[in-house]
Design an enzyme around this catalytic site. Structure first.
Site, PDB file in Angstrom:
ATOM      1  N   ASN A 215     -68.655  21.781  23.706  1.00 22.44           N
ATOM      2  CA  ASN A 215     -68.918  22.952  22.849  1.00 22.44           C
ATOM      3  C   ASN A 215     -67.728  23.916  22.814  1.00 22.44           C
ATOM      4  OD1 ASN A 215     -68.962  24.230  25.316  1.00 22.44           O
ATOM      5  ND2 ASN A 215     -71.102  24.873  25.228  1.00 22.44           N
TER       6      ASN A 215
ATOM      7  N   HIS B  24     -66.177  25.222  25.468  1.00 22.06           N
ATOM      8  CA  HIS B  24     -66.045  26.196  26.560  1.00 22.06           C
ATOM      9  C   HIS B  24     -64.837  25.889  27.435  1.00 22.06           C
ATOM     10  CE1 HIS B  24     -68.911  23.916  29.591  1.00 22.06           C
ATOM     11  NE2 HIS B  24     -67.680  23.475  29.669  1.00 22.06           N
TER      12      HIS B  24
ATOM     13  N   GLU C 215     -68.981  30.320  27.724  1.00 16.26           N
ATOM     14  CA  GLU C 215     -69.696  29.596  26.675  1.00 16.26           C
ATOM     15  C   GLU C 215     -69.502  30.268  25.313  1.00 16.26           C
ATOM     16  OE1 GLU C 215     -70.725  26.821  27.547  1.00 16.26           O
ATOM     17  OE2 GLU C 215     -72.264  26.801  29.091  1.00 16.26           O
TER      18      GLU C 215
ATOM     19  N   ASP D 200     -64.956  28.093  38.683  1.00 21.63           N
ATOM     20  CA  ASP D 200     -66.383  28.424  38.589  1.00 21.63           C
ATOM     21  C   ASP D 200     -67.206  27.751  39.677  1.00 21.63           C
ATOM     22  OD1 ASP D 200     -66.035  25.878  37.505  1.00 21.63           O
ATOM     23  OD2 ASP D 200     -66.395  26.531  35.458  1.00 21.63           O
TER      24      ASP D 200
HETATM   25  P1  PGA Z   1     -65.933  17.367  32.038  1.00 21.69           P
HETATM   26  O1  PGA Z   1     -66.191  18.888  31.785  1.00 21.69           O
HETATM   27  O2  PGA Z   1     -64.554  17.274  32.602  1.00 21.69           O
HETATM   28  O3  PGA Z   1     -66.977  16.951  33.050  1.00 21.69           O
HETATM   29  O4  PGA Z   1     -66.059  16.678  30.719  1.00 21.69           O
HETATM   30  C1  PGA Z   1     -65.199  19.645  31.158  1.00 21.69           C
HETATM   31  C2  PGA Z   1     -65.644  21.071  31.060  1.00 21.69           C
HETATM   32  O5  PGA Z   1     -66.839  21.300  30.856  1.00 21.69           O
HETATM   33  O6  PGA Z   1     -64.793  21.961  31.174  1.00 21.69           O
END
Ligand code: PGA
Length: 247
Positions: free
Chosen positions: A136, A138, A143, A67
């Site tokens: 959450n 994702h 999302e 992404d």
């Molecule tokens: P993070 O993000 O590694 O910064 O905790 C993980 C994600 O959102 O996939």
């Protein structure tokens, strides 16, 4: 899903890097799906070490990232292009033309997304996809929603994600509200998936992914449908998961 339970973040990073290094050794021209964020940072440090100390070469490897924030140029300090360059690519022997990251400035982001999915198919598909998990649930920027979305496309970021990612910006207001995210079809098309989870903040999402039903409100739960997923998680991230699931 295979679960590898480790003590802490350092051990996650070492384990994840050993899987990726093995993939590169077995197939030097492999396609790696890469992720950004705090979680894979240590894995990339360890891969840099493999390159420097163990002669692991990435010269034939091609990469596709999950992404990119929409609206940020690749030169922006918080862009995922910048993250990949500064935390991995510039320290290994990968060829820049073999690295692919969604274009945060694409004028037609959904058309760009379709081309990105086609690119992944034309490369032969992803051999190993590295994933983090959001608090959450994702994966990439898919999302929680009413349905899973197959295509790579423009997405609106959820308020949890904006809050979680505000730590990288001066304030939550500066976090972009949209991103181009790889869709579920390209992610689930990967031959092998490695998902990493560290810390208490991920414990509920990990429990939901492992023990809940397949539900687009917890996007990572879709991984239950894939044949070859390995979760590497530390004790804190597994602290809410029912003990019997871990055996
Ligand atoms: P993070 O993000 O590694 O910064 O905790 C993980 C994600 O959102 O996939």
């Amino acid at each position: 899903m295979k679960i590898v339970k480790v003590q802490d973040y350092e051990e996650i990073s070492k384990k994840a890097a050993s899987y990726i290094a093995a993939q590169v050794q077995l197939k030097p021209s492999c396609i790696l799906g890469l992720a950004t964020g705090s979680t894979p940072y240590g894995t990339y440090q360890e891969l840099i070490r493999y390159h420097r100390e163990e002669d692991l070469s990435f010269q034939k490897v091609r990469t596709v990232n999950l992404d990119e924030y929409y609206g940020l140029p690749a030169t922006h300090e918080q862009s995922y292009s910048h993250f990949m360059r500064e935390n991995l690519f510039r320290y290994i022997d990968i060829l820049p033309e073999n690295t692919h990251i969604p274009d945060g400035l694409a004028t037609d982001p959904n058309a760009f997304g379709r081309e990105y999915d086609e690119l992944i198919v034309s490369l032969g598909g992803i051999d190993m996809q590295l994933l983090g998990i959001g608090s959450n649930g994702h994966i990439a920027f898919n999302e929680p929603d009413n349905c899973f979305v197959a295509q790579t496309r423009l997405v609106d970021l959820n308020h949890n994600t904006i809050e979680d990612n505000a730590r990288f910006f001066e304030s939550a207001e500066e976090v972009p509200r949209q991103a181009i995210s790889m869709g579920m079809k390209s992610i689930l098309g990967a031959k092998r998936i490695l998902i990493l989870a560290s810390g208490k903040g991920k414990a509920d999402a990990v429990k939901g992914m492992l023990e809940g039903s397949v539900d687009p409100m917890l996007p990572a739960s879709i991984l239950q449908l894939h044949q070859n997923v390995t979760l590497i998680a530390d004790l804190a991230a597994l602290s809410q998961t029912t003990e019997s699931v871990l055996r």
